[in-house]
Design an enzyme around this catalytic site. Structure first.
Site, short mmCIF file in Angstrom:
data_model
loop_
_atom_site.label_atom_id
_atom_site.label_comp_id
_atom_site.label_asym_id
_atom_site.label_seq_id
_atom_site.Cartn_x
_atom_site.Cartn_y
_atom_site.Cartn_z
N ASN A 162 -14.01 -23.93 -8.46
CA ASN A 162 -14.15 -25.29 -8.16
C ASN A 162 -13.00 -26.01 -7.37
O ASN A 162 -13.55 -26.99 -6.72
CB ASN A 162 -14.39 -25.82 -9.74
CG ASN A 162 -13.45 -25.80 -10.52
OD1 ASN A 162 -12.65 -24.73 -10.59
ND2 ASN A 162 -13.16 -26.54 -11.51
N GLU A 261 -6.99 -20.95 -19.23
CA GLU A 261 -7.28 -22.33 -18.89
C GLU A 261 -8.74 -22.34 -18.93
O GLU A 261 -9.19 -21.70 -17.82
CB GLU A 261 -6.67 -22.80 -17.74
CG GLU A 261 -5.29 -23.11 -17.87
CD GLU A 261 -4.27 -24.05 -16.79
OE1 GLU A 261 -4.92 -23.89 -15.66
OE2 GLU A 261 -3.23 -24.25 -17.17
N CYS A 295 -13.34 -28.78 -14.65
CA CYS A 295 -13.30 -28.48 -16.00
C CYS A 295 -13.07 -29.96 -16.83
O CYS A 295 -13.28 -29.84 -17.81
CB CYS A 295 -12.21 -27.65 -16.05
SG CYS A 295 -10.45 -28.11 -15.72
N GLU A 474 0.39 -25.04 -19.15
CA GLU A 474 1.12 -24.91 -17.90
C GLU A 474 1.26 -26.23 -17.71
O GLU A 474 0.86 -27.17 -18.19
CB GLU A 474 0.07 -24.36 -16.82
CG GLU A 474 -0.12 -22.64 -17.51
CD GLU A 474 -0.63 -21.78 -16.14
OE1 GLU A 474 -0.53 -22.04 -14.93
OE2 GLU A 474 -1.37 -20.69 -16.77
P1 NAD Z 1 -15.64 -17.61 -14.21
O1 NAD Z 1 -14.95 -17.38 -15.48
O2 NAD Z 1 -16.89 -17.14 -13.83
O3 NAD Z 1 -14.76 -16.62 -12.95
C1 NAD Z 1 -13.35 -17.09 -12.74
C2 NAD Z 1 -12.84 -16.04 -12.17
O4 NAD Z 1 -12.85 -14.80 -13.09
C3 NAD Z 1 -13.22 -15.39 -10.91
O5 NAD Z 1 -12.39 -15.11 -9.96
C4 NAD Z 1 -14.07 -14.30 -11.37
O6 NAD Z 1 -14.59 -13.53 -10.41
C5 NAD Z 1 -13.14 -13.55 -12.48
N1 NAD Z 1 -13.99 -12.93 -13.34
C6 NAD Z 1 -15.04 -12.93 -13.94
N2 NAD Z 1 -15.43 -11.86 -14.83
C7 NAD Z 1 -14.17 -11.16 -14.81
C8 NAD Z 1 -13.87 -10.11 -15.84
N3 NAD Z 1 -14.72 -9.58 -16.43
N4 NAD Z 1 -12.74 -9.51 -15.51
C9 NAD Z 1 -11.56 -10.39 -14.50
N5 NAD Z 1 -12.28 -11.29 -13.89
C10 NAD Z 1 -13.34 -11.75 -14.18
O7 NAD Z 1 -15.35 -19.09 -13.83
P2 NAD Z 1 -15.84 -20.02 -12.60
O8 NAD Z 1 -17.49 -20.05 -12.73
O9 NAD Z 1 -15.33 -19.36 -11.37
O10 NAD Z 1 -15.09 -21.31 -12.86
C11 NAD Z 1 -15.79 -22.28 -13.47
C12 NAD Z 1 -15.32 -22.23 -15.11
O11 NAD Z 1 -13.78 -22.38 -14.94
C13 NAD Z 1 -15.66 -23.62 -15.86
O12 NAD Z 1 -15.99 -22.70 -17.16
C14 NAD Z 1 -14.54 -24.24 -15.94
O13 NAD Z 1 -14.42 -25.23 -17.00
C15 NAD Z 1 -13.50 -23.42 -15.75
N6 NAD Z 1 -12.26 -24.02 -15.58
C16 NAD Z 1 -11.12 -24.50 -16.23
C17 NAD Z 1 -10.12 -25.39 -15.86
C18 NAD Z 1 -9.09 -25.54 -16.87
O14 NAD Z 1 -8.06 -25.77 -16.31
N7 NAD Z 1 -9.41 -25.23 -18.21
C19 NAD Z 1 -10.19 -25.39 -14.37
C20 NAD Z 1 -11.26 -25.26 -13.65
C21 NAD Z 1 -12.05 -24.55 -14.00
#
Ligand code: NAD
Length: 493
Positions: A162, A261, A295, A474
């Site tokens: 995002n 996060e 997020c 963080e």
């Molecule tokens: P996601 O969890 O689908 O993917 C994030 C990353 O994890 C990607 O690089 C993906 O390839 C990797 N990944 C997925 N499965 C994995 C596994 N089994 N092992 C290792 N790596 C794996 O998230 P997304 O769809 O890319 O992002 C959106 C999500 O991120 C939303 O839930 C949002 O709320 C969250 N987010 C949180 C924050 C925060 O600071 N709390 C900030 C931004 C986004």
């Protein structure tokens, strides 16, 4: 050394200072979400490439990087920030092609913050003291304890799509400032700026092996191979709560540290004593900025009953005033979702809202776009009222440009509603009664609370979620805590 990033057609891994393809020859497509066209082919890492990246990162800890003085290391990180700024337009172009977001947004937030993350943490590590305690001993001579910081080692950085550059550098900046080395696995949806950063690192004088990038997917691909690699000393992850659980399990093997996060379903609380203009402007940004893919965004809005109708009417007007368009459209303030797959998810909630009896105040579907953009992942900004508190639309993180607005009658009820879900990332309170604002802020179960604002970020402050929105903090000294091992040295005098 340069890969074909100018044309951005062939995105390779960056391992030990070199761009390398996958031994398997496996490639996946990187698609522009504004028009559905393929931008580039990306190499998918197998275990072999992930192992090479981790081994390079491990070796680099013992190389010139590990021997540098703090001054030398932080000077290089300043050069990295300058290098991003010097190639600002390239980073902007790449980020907007990958995400579809308006250039007006990415040029103010994503790219400048991506650069700032290196300077801020480089300056911080130079100025944060450690502890020292003198203690008495039975023989009367005493002892002196002092703590020193040491890098944690190889950090596995797994980042989402995002805010690709911003969220990745939010981790890589402090990790390198603290003397660690990193292996980054960017989101498969947005690989380009992470790849481009390899060139900047090289030009800035970051030694080979300090910054490594492997591309691929999560489960059964580069993400999982990285978390399963025994030589990684800690993981920092931003993404979905479910993925966080999987990564936490993988990190348990070998007792590796984690910073998570995760997702949220954030509440905005709008009291009758708010400044309505500010509340509308802030709620509008928090629901629709970055096409709702933030997020910290607000998908649940609770409004005091006496101003409910006015608030709904004004937020509707504001949402309908948004201009949807591609990155280059200077008037556009809303781009597409990141992918057609994500749009399917968002649209399934748009349908579910109708099925659950919502009143669709505005939006609810797909906008008409010109023919050249018809293949893009466009959705309408959407507002609902009238859903039950247990509808999945109100309880699940949708991560789209949408919110549900519900009235409340008392402060206690508003707090209870805000706290009713297992998430606890962020909240925004709108009230001109500052005593009430403090009182409510203290009771909301979330890591980040804004009063009369949203997304106002000071990088020195603790950032992270409570409950299922994350583990650890963080930002500021909290990043330094995660990215270093504190060692106490006790000297008998
Ligand atoms: P996601 O969890 O689908 O993917 C994030 C990353 O994890 C990607 O690089 C993906 O390839 C990797 N990944 C997925 N499965 C994995 C596994 N089994 N092992 C290792 N790596 C794996 O998230 P997304 O769809 O890319 O992002 C959106 C999500 O991120 C939303 O839930 C949002 O709320 C969250 N987010 C949180 C924050 C925060 O600071 N709390 C900030 C931004 C986004």
């Amino acid at each position: 050394m340069k890969q074909d990033l100018a044309a951005m057609k062939d995105i390779k891994h960056y391992i030990n200072g070199q761009y390398v393809g996958s031994a398997s020859g496996k490639l996946f497509e990187n698609v522009n979400p504004a028009n559905g066209k393929v931008i580039s082919k990306v190499h998918e890492a197998g275990r072999e490439e992930v192992d090479a990246a981790v081994q390079a990162a491990k070796a680099a800890l013992r190389g010139p990087w590990g021997k540098m003085t703090l001054e030398q290391r932080t000077a290089i990180l300043h050069k990295v920030a300058d290098g991003i700024n010097a190639r600002f337009d390239e980073f902007l172009e790449a980020e907007c092609l990958d995400t579809g977001k308006p250039k007006s947004l990415a040029s103010h937030i994503d790219i400048p913050r991506g650069a700032a993350n290196f300077k801020v943490f480089a300056d911080m590590i130079k100025n944060v003291p450690t502890e020292s305690f003198e203690m008495p001993t039975p023989d009367g001579t005493g002892a002196l304890n002092y703590a020193v910081r040491r890098p944690k080692g190889v950090i596995g950085v797994i980042s989402p799509w995002n805010l690709p550059l911003l969220l990745m550098t939010w981790k890589v900046g402090p990790a390198l400032a603290c003397g660690n080395t990193v292996v980054v696995k960017p989101s498969e949806e947005t690989p380009t700026t992470t790849a481009l950063l390899g060139e900047v690192m090289k030009e800035a004088g970051v030694p080979d092996g300090v910054y490594n990038v492997v591309h691929g997917f999560g489960g059964d691909s580069a993400g999982a191979y990285l978390t399963e690699h025994p030589l990684v000393d800690g993981f920092t992850f931003t993404g979905e709560t479910g993925t966080g659980e999987v990564i936490m399990k993988a990190a348990a093997k070998g007792i590796r540290d984690i910073s998570l996060e995760l997702g949220g379903k954030n509440a905005g609380l709008v009291f009758a004593d708010c400044d309505m203009d500010k509340a509308i402007e802030g709620t509008m940004r928090s629901a629709f900025a970055n096409c709702g893919q933030v997020c910290l965004g607000t998908e649940r809005v609770y409004v005091e009953r006496s101003i409910f109708d006015e608030f709904v009417r004004r937020l509707k007007e504001a949402a309908e005033g948004l201009k949807i368009g591609p990155p280059d459209d200077a008037d556009a303030n809303m781009g597409p979702l990141v992918s057609l797959k994500h749009r399917e998810k968002v649209l399934s909630y748009y349908q579910k809202a109708v099925d659950d009896g919502a009143t669709v105040v505005t939006g609810g579907g797909v906008p008409d776009m010109p023919a050249e953009l018809a293949g893009g992942a466009w959705v309408q900004p959407t507002i609902w009222t009238g859903l039950a508190d247990d509808s999945a639309v109100v309880t699940d993180e949708i991560f789209g440009p949408c919110c549900h607005i519900r009235p409340f009658d008392t402060e206690e009820e508003a707090i209870e509603l805000a706290n009713s879900l297992p998430y606890g990332l962020a909240s925004a309170i709108w009230s001109e009664n500052i005593t009430r604002a403090h009182r409510v802020a203290g009771q909301i179960e979330a890591g980040i609370i804004w009063v009369n604002s949203w997304f106002l970020r000071d990088l020195r402050t603790p950032f992270g979620g409570s409950k299922q929105s994350g583990i650890g903090r963080e930002g500021g000294v909290h990043s330094l805590e995660f990215y270093t091992e504190m060692k106490n040295i006790c000297v008998k005098l």
